[in-house]
Design an enzyme around this catalytic site. Structure first.
Site, PDB file in Angstrom:
ATOM      1  N   CYS A 148       0.864  -1.252   0.145  1.00  0.00           N
ATOM      2  CA  CYS A 148      -0.113  -0.199  -0.127  1.00  0.00           C
ATOM      3  C   CYS A 148       0.885   1.151  -0.083  1.00  0.00           C
ATOM      4  CB  CYS A 148      -0.876  -0.055   1.315  1.00  0.00           C
ATOM      5  SG  CYS A 148      -0.068  -0.222   2.756  1.00  0.00           S
ATOM      6  N   GLU A 200      -3.450   4.502  -7.995  1.00  0.00           N
ATOM      7  CA  GLU A 200      -2.702   3.331  -7.395  1.00  0.00           C
ATOM      8  C   GLU A 200      -2.763   2.272  -8.406  1.00  0.00           C
ATOM      9  OE1 GLU A 200      -4.441   1.408  -4.015  1.00  0.00           O
ATOM     10  OE2 GLU A 200      -2.409   1.507  -3.118  1.00  0.00           O
TER      11      GLU A 200
HETATM   12  P1  NAP Z   1     -10.054  -4.395  -1.424  1.00  0.00           P
HETATM   13  O1  NAP Z   1     -10.714  -4.783  -2.788  1.00  0.00           O
HETATM   14  O2  NAP Z   1     -10.788  -3.070  -0.797  1.00  0.00           O
HETATM   15  O3  NAP Z   1     -10.376  -5.433  -0.596  1.00  0.00           O
HETATM   16  C1  NAP Z   1     -10.177  -5.469   0.895  1.00  0.00           C
HETATM   17  C2  NAP Z   1     -11.156  -6.437   1.891  1.00  0.00           C
HETATM   18  O4  NAP Z   1     -12.209  -5.867   1.849  1.00  0.00           O
HETATM   19  C3  NAP Z   1     -10.945  -7.931   1.192  1.00  0.00           C
HETATM   20  O5  NAP Z   1     -11.139  -8.734   2.220  1.00  0.00           O
HETATM   21  C4  NAP Z   1     -12.372  -7.763   0.323  1.00  0.00           C
HETATM   22  O6  NAP Z   1     -12.876  -9.116   0.139  1.00  0.00           O
HETATM   23  C5  NAP Z   1     -13.186  -6.986   1.144  1.00  0.00           C
HETATM   24  N1  NAP Z   1     -14.314  -6.136   0.570  1.00  0.00           N
HETATM   25  C6  NAP Z   1     -14.540  -6.078  -0.804  1.00  0.00           C
HETATM   26  N2  NAP Z   1     -15.715  -5.353  -0.780  1.00  0.00           N
HETATM   27  C7  NAP Z   1     -16.165  -5.047   0.114  1.00  0.00           C
HETATM   28  C8  NAP Z   1     -17.608  -4.340   0.550  1.00  0.00           C
HETATM   29  N3  NAP Z   1     -18.271  -3.839  -0.264  1.00  0.00           N
HETATM   30  N4  NAP Z   1     -17.740  -4.555   2.000  1.00  0.00           N
HETATM   31  C9  NAP Z   1     -16.644  -4.858   2.870  1.00  0.00           C
HETATM   32  N5  NAP Z   1     -15.721  -5.659   2.453  1.00  0.00           N
HETATM   33  C10 NAP Z   1     -15.205  -5.666   1.074  1.00  0.00           C
HETATM   34  O7  NAP Z   1      -8.599  -4.313  -1.420  1.00  0.00           O
HETATM   35  P2  NAP Z   1      -7.546  -5.203  -2.125  1.00  0.00           P
HETATM   36  O8  NAP Z   1      -7.655  -5.185  -3.515  1.00  0.00           O
HETATM   37  O9  NAP Z   1      -7.766  -6.808  -1.336  1.00  0.00           O
HETATM   38  O10 NAP Z   1      -6.592  -4.760  -1.461  1.00  0.00           O
HETATM   39  C11 NAP Z   1      -5.422  -3.927  -1.934  1.00  0.00           C
HETATM   40  C12 NAP Z   1      -5.735  -2.306  -1.404  1.00  0.00           C
HETATM   41  O11 NAP Z   1      -5.333  -2.400  -0.178  1.00  0.00           O
HETATM   42  C13 NAP Z   1      -4.694  -1.468  -2.125  1.00  0.00           C
HETATM   43  O12 NAP Z   1      -5.573  -0.135  -2.465  1.00  0.00           O
HETATM   44  C14 NAP Z   1      -3.873  -1.209  -1.156  1.00  0.00           C
HETATM   45  O13 NAP Z   1      -3.233   0.206  -0.975  1.00  0.00           O
HETATM   46  C15 NAP Z   1      -4.681  -1.473   0.455  1.00  0.00           C
HETATM   47  N6  NAP Z   1      -3.980  -1.822   1.446  1.00  0.00           N
HETATM   48  C16 NAP Z   1      -3.547  -0.547   2.494  1.00  0.00           C
HETATM   49  C17 NAP Z   1      -2.854  -0.836   3.509  1.00  0.00           C
HETATM   50  C18 NAP Z   1      -2.921   0.217   4.518  1.00  0.00           C
HETATM   51  O14 NAP Z   1      -2.129  -0.191   5.538  1.00  0.00           O
HETATM   52  N7  NAP Z   1      -2.976   1.420   4.461  1.00  0.00           N
HETATM   53  C19 NAP Z   1      -2.281  -2.075   3.775  1.00  0.00           C
HETATM   54  C20 NAP Z   1      -2.526  -3.034   2.677  1.00  0.00           C
HETATM   55  C21 NAP Z   1      -3.225  -2.932   1.630  1.00  0.00           C
HETATM   56  P3  NAP Z   1     -12.446  -9.688  -1.200  1.00  0.00           P
HETATM   57  O15 NAP Z   1     -11.014 -10.228  -1.105  1.00  0.00           O
HETATM   58  O16 NAP Z   1     -13.205 -10.896  -1.503  1.00  0.00           O
HETATM   59  O17 NAP Z   1     -12.692  -8.943  -2.508  1.00  0.00           O
END
Ligand code: NAP
Ligand code: MG
Length: 499
Positions: free
Chosen positions: A312, A409
């Site tokens: 991230c 991103e």
């Molecule tokens: P994501 O699509 O937002 O998903 C994150 C989590 O939320 C997953 O478990 C996902 O399930 C779930 N989710 C999806 N839609 C949801 C909804 N409507 N309501 C509640 N939960 C829901 O993100 P990602 O693609 O997995 O991860 C990458 C992102 O995480 C990047 O943008 C990165 O920058 C960010 N990140 C931030 C940090 C930080 O500390 N700031 C650290 C790590 C990552 P599914 O897996 O089934 O889609």
């Protein structure tokens, strides 16, 4: 004089002056998988037991390095979430809250020690399910996971010292939702402080990387943690939404994309649930002409390529002083040619597999967008494995601040390069995205670090290094990168009500 004094390499690569292929050939050194067990399918972990999902549905996860199915996870629906929340509530109001804080700490210490004992197994599974190089999961992820549990174990019986003059009380049942880039580490960031403060949890790992979370559930059972204190429910986005919208959850902790973070924020508006959000980023690395250039180049490689850019706070934008730009870019290109891209389980691998087909398509889409916006593209010449999802480490030059590849991103091994003449210009460029998670400054002058660092609008500013983590340091974002802090003393505040 001997005739064999010639030491320069003969150029063969079209992109480089050096013939790196002949210098950097390693024999394969794959980590063994004999010692890990992957079951055919995993059930939900609710109230200390592994239970079948109410609708009987399962989904599969793949190994992104091969594209082949690895195992299946249960899909938790509303009924299952309700069961998990009830079990967490019962534990919160019963056995867990009656324990002396010191005993809560003992459970956390026990988890930390057991994670260390099983570190190799967790590291291999993390690489198999998520595609990250074993060197990363073995040397970074899993040691940090254990360190987080050790750190917060220490706080469990000292909370009054963390908040002098106040009485900290646990919040209650915490719903926690995590992403796929640091699966077990994000779990540790969420569960360790929550439990140290006396809360109970219902956690949902990401769909593509739930394996180590389910192994962790097995470890929790072996550690004898009271039933219902930790519940782990697998599923897709809808499962996450069921957690967010459950009426008997007191706090939501989410790490993931800004897009989903905004949906969650909207769902929680007007409710009395507390929340913390750790969202996306678009970190800049500012390199001044007085920086130690070789050290900076190594730092850049680490900041954007070592974890396929699946970080991230990845340093995905390089902003380099014009006077040294050519030199830095050439050194960067030379170093990129030495990167080993391939099997995540090979100990020599620097850049592993892109986490999923979806993410593979997203990164490729951004490469196309960049080229259409007028960027010049440079990629390693390395061969990629025939199967699985791999992308060559990539530089995009000739980009401008308003380009989508500079603003959005990408979350892949792609670095954009811009230049600057004055410090003010560098700061303006670094701050000019919707995000504010982390940035880095490379310079020989301490005074410059403090001056620039104080003007960068991000939760973290690294100086002459990048992507260094420590459980005692708070982490979190400005602007669209999130709300609240995790890690350190500040990370405790997210899990207590202060009286
Ligand atoms: P994501 O699509 O937002 O998903 C994150 C989590 O939320 C997953 O478990 C996902 O399930 C779930 N989710 C999806 N839609 C949801 C909804 N409507 N309501 C509640 N939960 C829901 O993100 P990602 O693609 O997995 O991860 C990458 C992102 O995480 C990047 O943008 C990165 O920058 C960010 N990140 C931030 C940090 C930080 O500390 N700031 C650290 C790590 C990552 P599914 O897996 O089934 O889609
Ligand atoms: Mg997977």
């Amino acid at each position: 004089m001997s005739e064999t004094t010639e030491t320069t390499y003969k150029p063969t690569s079209p992109n480089s002056k050096l013939d790196f292929a002949s210098v950097w050939e390693y024999d394969p050194a794959p980590e063994s998988t004999d010692h890990v067990e992957v079951k055919e399918k995993y059930e939900l972990f609710i109230d200390g037991k592994f239970v079948k999902p109410s609708k009987g549905r399962y989904f599969s996860t793949t190994n992104p390095a091969t594209g082949k199915k690895l195992t299946e996870f249960a899909e938790a629906t509303q009924k299952d979430i309700d069961k998990a929340v009830k079990s967490a509530r019962k534990a919160f109001e019963g056995e867990w809250s009656e324990l002396a804080p010191k005993t809560r700490g003992k459970y956390l210490f026990r988890i930390a020690r057991m994670l260390q004992e099983r570190a190799r197994e967790f590291a291999v599974l993390e690489s198999m399910d998520g595609g990250k190089p074993i060197r990363e999961s073995r040397d970074v992820d899993i040691p940090l996971v254990a360190a987080h549990f050790f750190y917060y174990a220490g706080w469990a019986d000292k909370l009054e010292y963390a908040f002098p003059g106040k009485t900290p009380e646990p919040i209650g049942v915490c719903g926690q939702i995590i992403p796929w880039n640091f699966p077990l580490l994000m779990l540790a960031w969420k569960i360790a402080p929550a439990l140290a403060c006396g809360n109970t949890v219902v956690l949902k790992p990401a769909e593509t990387t739930s394996l180590t979370a389910m192994k962790f559930a097995e470890l929790v059972k072996d550690a004898g943690v009271p039933d219902g204190v930790i519940n782990i429910v697998t599923g897709a986005g809808q499962t996450g939404a069921e957690i967010v919208n459950h009426k008997d959850i007191d706090k939501i902790a989410f790490t993931g994309s800004t897009r989903v973070g905004k949906i969650i924020q909207q769902s929680l508006a007007g409710t009395d649930k507390r929340y913390s959000l750790e969202l996306g980023g678009k970190g800049a690395m500012i390199i001044f002409e007085d920086a130690p250039i070789d050290q900076a180049v190594e730092g850049i490689i680490n900041a954007i390529f070592f974890n396929q850019g699946h970080v991230c706070c990845a340093g995905s934008r390089l902003i380099v002083q014009e006077s040294v730009a050519d030199k830095v870019v050439q050194k960067l290109k030379d170093r990129m040619q030495t990167l080993v891209v391939g099997d995540p389980l090979d100990k020599n691998t620097d850049v592993g597999a892109i986490n999923s087909e979806n993410q593979f398509n997203t990164v490729n889409k951004y490469l196309e967008i960049g080229i259409n916006e007028g960027a010049d593209i440079y990629q390693c010449d390395c061969e990629l494995p025939a199967d699985g999802y791999f992308i060559r480490p990539t530089l995009l030059t000739n980009v401008s601040q308003s380009n989508r590849v500079v603003q959005e991103e990408i979350f892949g091994p792609v670095l954009t390069i811009q230049t600057f003449r004055t410090a003010d210009e560098a700061i303006t460029k670094a701050n000019n995205t919707p995000y504010g998670l982390a940035n880095g400054v490379w310079t020989d002058k301490g005074s410059k670090i403090f001056k620039i660092g104080s003007k960068l609008r991000s939760g973290v500013v690294w100086a002459n290094t990048y992507n260094k983590f420590d459980p005692t340091s708070p982490f979190g974002g400005y602007k669209e990168s999130g709300v609240g802090r995790e890690g350190g003393l500040q990370g405790l505040s997210a899990y207590v009500n202060l009286k």
